[in-house]
Write an enzyme that holds these catalytic residues in place. Structure first.
Site, mmCIF file in Angstrom:
data_model
loop_
_atom_site.group_PDB
_atom_site.id
_atom_site.type_symbol
_atom_site.label_atom_id
_atom_site.label_comp_id
_atom_site.label_asym_id
_atom_site.label_seq_id
_atom_site.Cartn_x
_atom_site.Cartn_y
_atom_site.Cartn_z
ATOM 1 N N ASP A 83 -64.264 35.623 101.533
ATOM 2 C CA ASP A 83 -63.872 34.901 100.327
ATOM 3 C C ASP A 83 -62.910 35.741 99.489
ATOM 4 O O ASP A 83 -63.165 36.921 99.243
ATOM 5 C CB ASP A 83 -65.143 34.589 99.522
ATOM 6 C CG ASP A 83 -64.900 33.725 98.303
ATOM 7 O OD1 ASP A 83 -63.979 32.894 98.347
ATOM 8 O OD2 ASP A 83 -65.649 33.875 97.317
ATOM 9 N N HIS A 84 -61.822 35.134 99.047
ATOM 10 C CA HIS A 84 -60.854 35.782 98.154
ATOM 11 C C HIS A 84 -60.396 37.157 98.650
ATOM 12 O O HIS A 84 -60.474 38.150 97.930
ATOM 13 C CB HIS A 84 -61.434 35.921 96.741
ATOM 14 C CG HIS A 84 -61.465 34.640 95.987
ATOM 15 N ND1 HIS A 84 -60.345 34.030 95.472
ATOM 16 C CD2 HIS A 84 -62.507 33.817 95.686
ATOM 17 C CE1 HIS A 84 -60.691 32.901 94.866
ATOM 18 N NE2 HIS A 84 -61.995 32.746 94.991
ATOM 19 N N ASP A 105 -56.096 34.893 99.540
ATOM 20 C CA ASP A 105 -55.822 34.434 98.180
ATOM 21 C C ASP A 105 -54.576 35.119 97.635
ATOM 22 O O ASP A 105 -54.628 36.234 97.131
ATOM 23 C CB ASP A 105 -57.026 34.725 97.279
ATOM 24 C CG ASP A 105 -56.816 34.237 95.851
ATOM 25 O OD1 ASP A 105 -55.758 33.637 95.572
ATOM 26 O OD2 ASP A 105 -57.716 34.461 95.019
ATOM 27 N N GLU A 135 -55.200 29.320 98.674
ATOM 28 C CA GLU A 135 -55.280 28.756 97.322
ATOM 29 C C GLU A 135 -53.898 28.536 96.723
ATOM 30 O O GLU A 135 -53.011 29.380 96.859
ATOM 31 C CB GLU A 135 -56.084 29.711 96.430
ATOM 32 C CG GLU A 135 -56.307 29.218 95.009
ATOM 33 C CD GLU A 135 -57.236 30.134 94.222
ATOM 34 O OE1 GLU A 135 -57.048 30.219 92.993
ATOM 35 O OE2 GLU A 135 -58.134 30.760 94.821
ATOM 36 N N HIS A 179 -64.311 30.519 87.769
ATOM 37 C CA HIS A 179 -65.368 31.346 88.340
ATOM 38 C C HIS A 179 -66.305 31.850 87.251
ATOM 39 O O HIS A 179 -65.912 32.016 86.103
ATOM 40 C CB HIS A 179 -64.760 32.548 89.073
ATOM 41 C CG HIS A 179 -64.000 32.172 90.298
ATOM 42 N ND1 HIS A 179 -62.702 32.581 90.537
ATOM 43 C CD2 HIS A 179 -64.345 31.418 91.366
ATOM 44 C CE1 HIS A 179 -62.294 32.105 91.686
ATOM 45 N NE2 HIS A 179 -63.268 31.396 92.217
#
Length: 275
Positions: A83-84, A105, A135, A179
């Protein structure tokens, strides 16, 4: 059993639901998520975020083998996702470790650089048989567990161009979520989400999923969201559970935290799956 993001999102599309995607930066959160997924017989995504290392949590090469082992032996389909990932070398390291899916990202970079880097990551991931999420727009603050930042809303026409030109398998877009813990009730732009869904040919990912109302979850799922990232309120549930007692030994605290996180995860997966 291990599956890719592309395949697990096909399952979601076939059922018209969303898959819960949970950050699991330690064994306790990992066990909570997989136990619930098996109990409910639902597919799930487990994630390691690059920012967790900056928070002093497990490093990717420490937690990845445990994530992959537990996912592979599970009785339900599980995608192990990075993630990210904000730098290409770090994301490639995740692929080398065996992640079946990665998120590159580049949302804070100039548009041309985000396009180029994302396209490069898609090409690299193909060699590993892995999926890529990326993204366009921005959800504000990173996955730090703290509120802050404002969405830079995704433009539907830009989303269409980005998805088509990069060849990604899923698109994270901004339509009002952020977030961390919400400091005020999120105001989601459902019309924008609908436009994005009609413009692109890949599943939509919702970041900042913790703290959204059940009614709004149902609305975004109906408008094409197939992956919902969730962490902060799960972690908060675990923290609140252990803050209420005095413990003599860590394992007692860990067990209480797992139980509380399982309850929160069960509620989330039940809503996302439409059960």
């Amino acid at each position: 059993m291990l599956v890719t993001l592309k395949n697990i999102l096909k399952m979601a599309e076939a059922k018209g639901c969303a898959i819960g995607s949970f950050n699991t930066p330690n064994f306790e959160s990992l066990k909570a998520v997989i136990d619930v997924a098996e109990e409910l017989n639902q597919p799930v995504i487990i994630m390691h975020a690059q920012v967790h290392e900056e928070m002093g949590l497990c490093k990717m090469d420490e937690i990845a083998p445990i994530m992959l082992f537990m996912a592979d032996r599970a009785s339900v389909p599980i995608c192990v996702h990075l993630d990210h990932g904000t730098d290409l070398d770090y994301v490639k390291k995740g692929l080398d470790l065996g992640f079946t899916s990665v998120m590159y990202d580049g949302s804070t970079l100039p548009k041309e650089e985000n396009y180029a880097n994302t396209s490069a990551m898609v090409e690299i991931a193909e060699k590993y048989g892995a999926s890529v999420e990326a993204e366009i727009g921005s959800m504000g603050a990173r996955e730090s567990g703290n509120g802050g930042g404002e969405s830079i809303y995704t433009d539907p026409s830009e989303a269409e161009k980005f998805a088509n030109e990069t060849g990604i398998d899923a698109l994270a877009c901004a339509f009002g979520t952020v977030h961390g813990i919400y400091l005020k009730e999120p105001k989601l732009d459902f019309a924008r989400l609908d436009e994005i869904n009609k413009a692109i040919n890949v599943p939509i990912v919702m970041h900042g999923g913790s703290g959204v109302s059940h009614e709004d979850y149902k609305k975004v799922i109906a408008l094409g969201v197939r992956k919902i990232n969730y962490y902060t309120y799960m972690a908060k549930a675990g923290g609140e559970a252990v803050s209420q007692k005095k413990y003599g030994q860590f394992h007692d605290a860990a067990n209480d935290a797992i139980a509380a996180m399982k309850n929160d995860v069960k509620n989330a997966i039940t809503v996302f799956s439409g059960k």
